[in-house]
Design a protein around this motif. Structure first.
Motif, PDB file in Angstrom:
ATOM      1  N   GLN A 100      -6.908  13.185  -9.575  1.00 29.38           N
ATOM      2  CA  GLN A 100      -6.310  12.596  -8.376  1.00 29.38           C
ATOM      3  C   GLN A 100      -7.383  12.173  -7.389  1.00 29.38           C
ATOM      4  O   GLN A 100      -7.290  11.089  -6.790  1.00 29.38           O
ATOM      5  CB  GLN A 100      -5.340  13.593  -7.745  1.00 29.38           C
ATOM      6  N   ARG A 101      -8.414  13.003  -7.231  1.00 27.79           N
ATOM      7  CA  ARG A 101      -9.518  12.624  -6.331  1.00 27.79           C
ATOM      8  C   ARG A 101     -10.223  11.374  -6.837  1.00 27.79           C
ATOM      9  O   ARG A 101     -10.560  10.471  -6.065  1.00 27.79           O
ATOM     10  CB  ARG A 101     -10.519  13.782  -6.182  1.00 27.79           C
ATOM     11  N   TYR A 105      -8.107   8.196  -5.920  1.00 27.66           N
ATOM     12  CA  TYR A 105      -8.157   7.656  -4.557  1.00 27.66           C
ATOM     13  C   TYR A 105      -9.579   7.288  -4.142  1.00 27.66           C
ATOM     14  O   TYR A 105      -9.782   6.360  -3.356  1.00 27.66           O
ATOM     15  CB  TYR A 105      -7.460   8.567  -3.541  1.00 27.66           C
ATOM     16  N   GLU A 106     -10.575   7.966  -4.681  1.00 22.48           N
ATOM     17  CA  GLU A 106     -11.952   7.643  -4.315  1.00 22.48           C
ATOM     18  C   GLU A 106     -12.389   6.288  -4.876  1.00 22.48           C
ATOM     19  O   GLU A 106     -13.287   5.645  -4.325  1.00 22.48           O
ATOM     20  CB  GLU A 106     -12.897   8.740  -4.798  1.00 22.48           C
ATOM     21  N   SER A 142     -10.183   3.786  -5.237  1.00 22.60           N
ATOM     22  CA  SER A 142      -9.191   2.813  -4.779  1.00 22.60           C
ATOM     23  C   SER A 142      -9.808   1.861  -3.758  1.00 22.60           C
ATOM     24  O   SER A 142     -10.979   1.988  -3.392  1.00 22.60           O
ATOM     25  CB  SER A 142      -7.980   3.523  -4.170  1.00 22.60           C
ATOM     26  N   PRO A 150     -10.404   4.401   0.050  1.00 25.62           N
ATOM     27  CA  PRO A 150     -10.416   5.812  -0.356  1.00 25.62           C
ATOM     28  C   PRO A 150      -9.906   6.779   0.715  1.00 25.62           C
ATOM     29  O   PRO A 150      -9.405   7.853   0.378  1.00 25.62           O
ATOM     30  CB  PRO A 150     -11.894   6.077  -0.661  1.00 25.62           C
ATOM     31  N   PHE A 191      -3.140   5.404   0.037  1.00 21.95           N
ATOM     32  CA  PHE A 191      -3.704   5.523  -1.299  1.00 21.95           C
ATOM     33  C   PHE A 191      -3.837   6.980  -1.726  1.00 21.95           C
ATOM     34  O   PHE A 191      -3.700   7.302  -2.906  1.00 21.95           O
ATOM     35  CB  PHE A 191      -5.042   4.786  -1.380  1.00 21.95           C
ATOM     36  N   ARG A 192      -4.083   7.846  -0.777  1.00 18.58           N
ATOM     37  CA  ARG A 192      -4.134   9.270  -1.124  1.00 18.58           C
ATOM     38  C   ARG A 192      -2.746   9.800  -1.476  1.00 18.58           C
ATOM     39  O   ARG A 192      -2.621  10.709  -2.303  1.00 18.58           O
ATOM     40  CB  ARG A 192      -4.755  10.068   0.016  1.00 18.58           C
ATOM     41  N   ALA A 200      -2.072   8.800  -4.918  1.00 17.60           N
ATOM     42  CA  ALA A 200      -2.923   9.538  -5.862  1.00 17.60           C
ATOM     43  C   ALA A 200      -2.228  10.747  -6.468  1.00 17.60           C
ATOM     44  O   ALA A 200      -2.717  11.301  -7.463  1.00 17.60           O
ATOM     45  CB  ALA A 200      -4.220   9.979  -5.185  1.00 17.60           C
ATOM     46  N   LEU A 238      -1.828   4.871  -9.505  1.00 19.72           N
ATOM     47  CA  LEU A 238      -2.751   4.362  -8.492  1.00 19.72           C
ATOM     48  C   LEU A 238      -3.905   3.610  -9.142  1.00 19.72           C
ATOM     49  O   LEU A 238      -4.307   2.533  -8.668  1.00 19.72           O
ATOM     50  CB  LEU A 238      -3.285   5.494  -7.621  1.00 19.72           C
ATOM     51  N   THR A 294      -4.896  -0.252  -8.475  1.00 18.91           N
ATOM     52  CA  THR A 294      -6.221  -0.653  -8.006  1.00 18.91           C
ATOM     53  C   THR A 294      -6.797  -1.754  -8.888  1.00 18.91           C
ATOM     54  O   THR A 294      -7.345  -2.751  -8.389  1.00 18.91           O
ATOM     55  CB  THR A 294      -7.161   0.562  -7.991  1.00 18.91           C
TER      56      THR A 294
END
Length: 207
Positions: free
Chosen positions: A28-29, A32-33, A35, A38, A43-44, A47, A53, A57
Motif C-alpha cells: 500500500q505504501r 501511494y508513494e 502515485s 504521494p 491517493f492514500r 491505496a 491505485l 496511476t
C-alpha cells in the motif's frame, strides 16, 4: 457566474481514514508513494486497494504525460471541462492551472471556470469544450456532430481519441473523488498535499 471554481489551490478531505506510514502495508505504501500525488489524502485513501491505485496511476500517466498525440494543454482542457461539469472543485482547479500553463491562455480558462462549458467558445477550444461536456454528461450525448466539429477544428482521429480518453478518465475520477470526500479551503494540515500540487504545477510551468 460561479464563484465555486477557481485556479487557486484547493484541499480535499477524505471522509474515512487514509492509509499512511503507520497503517499501510508495504504494498500500500508503494502504491501511494509512486502515485501522482504521494501525499494526497485521496491517493492514500485509494491505496487501501493498492492494485487499483497502481492501475489508475499508470493510466493517468499514459493519458496525460505522453509526448505524442494531442498537445497536453488540450488534454488538460478536456479534463477541466469534465471536472467543471461534474462539480469537482479540486480537480477543476488543478487542471485549470495545467491548461493555462500549457496553453498560455489564462483568460479563456478563467471564463470556463466562471461561466461553465455553456459559454460560447470558438474554434478548436469550442470544439473540445463541447465534446468533453457532452461526453461527461452522458456517453450517449457525444455524437457524430462532435467528431465532425473536432475534425473541422484540425484534430486528427488520433487526437479525437485523446480528447475522449482524457475526458472519460476524469469523468470517472471526479465521481469517485466526490463520493469519498469533499473539497476544502487549504489549512496547515494540507501542507504536504499542497506541496505535491505545487511540484506538479512547477513541472507544467517549465514545460
Amino acid at each position: 457566474m460561479s464563484s465555486h471554481y477557481t485556479m487557486e489551490e484547493r484541499a480535499w478531505h477524505a471522509w474515512i481514514a487514509a492509509a499512511g506510514p503507520d497503517t499501510a502495508s508495504e504494498r500500500q505504501r508503494e502504491a501511494y508513494e509512486t502515485s501522482v500525488w504521494p501525499n494526497s489524502p485521496y491517493f492514500r485513501l485509494l491505496a487501501w486497494h493498492p492494485d487499483s491505485l497502481s492501475a489508475r496511476t499508470q493510466l493517468d500517466r499514459a493519458i496525460f504525460l505522453t509526448r505524442d498525440g494531442l498537445p497536453r494543454g488540450d488534454r488538460e482542457l478536456a479534463a477541466t471541462v469534465a471536472s467543471r461539469v461534474n462539480g469537482c472543485e479540486l480537480c477543476a482547479s488543478v487542471h485549470a492551472r495545467f491548461t493555462a500553463a500549457f496553453s498560455k491562455d489564462e483568460a479563456t480558462v478563467l471564463r470556463l471556470l466562471q461561466e461553465g462549458p455553456e459559454a460560447e467558445f470558438s474554434g478548436r477550444i469550442g470544439a473540445i469544450v463541447d465534446a468533453a461536456a457532452a461526453l461527461t454528461q452522458s456517453p450517449s450525448a457525444f455524437g457524430a456532430h462532435h467528431v465532425h466539429a473536432l475534425r473541422a477544428a484540425g484534430l486528427s482521429d488520433a487526437d479525437i481519441l485523446d480528447v475522449v480518453q482524457a475526458t472519460a478518465f476524469f469523468a470517472w475520477a471526479n465521481r469517485l473523488m466526490l463520493s469519498l470526500g469533499a473539497p476544502a479551503a487549504p489549512g496547515a494540515a494540507d501542507a504536504d498535499a499542497l506541496g505535491d500540487q505545487r511540484a506538479n504545477d512547477a513541472i507544467a510551468a517549465r514545460s
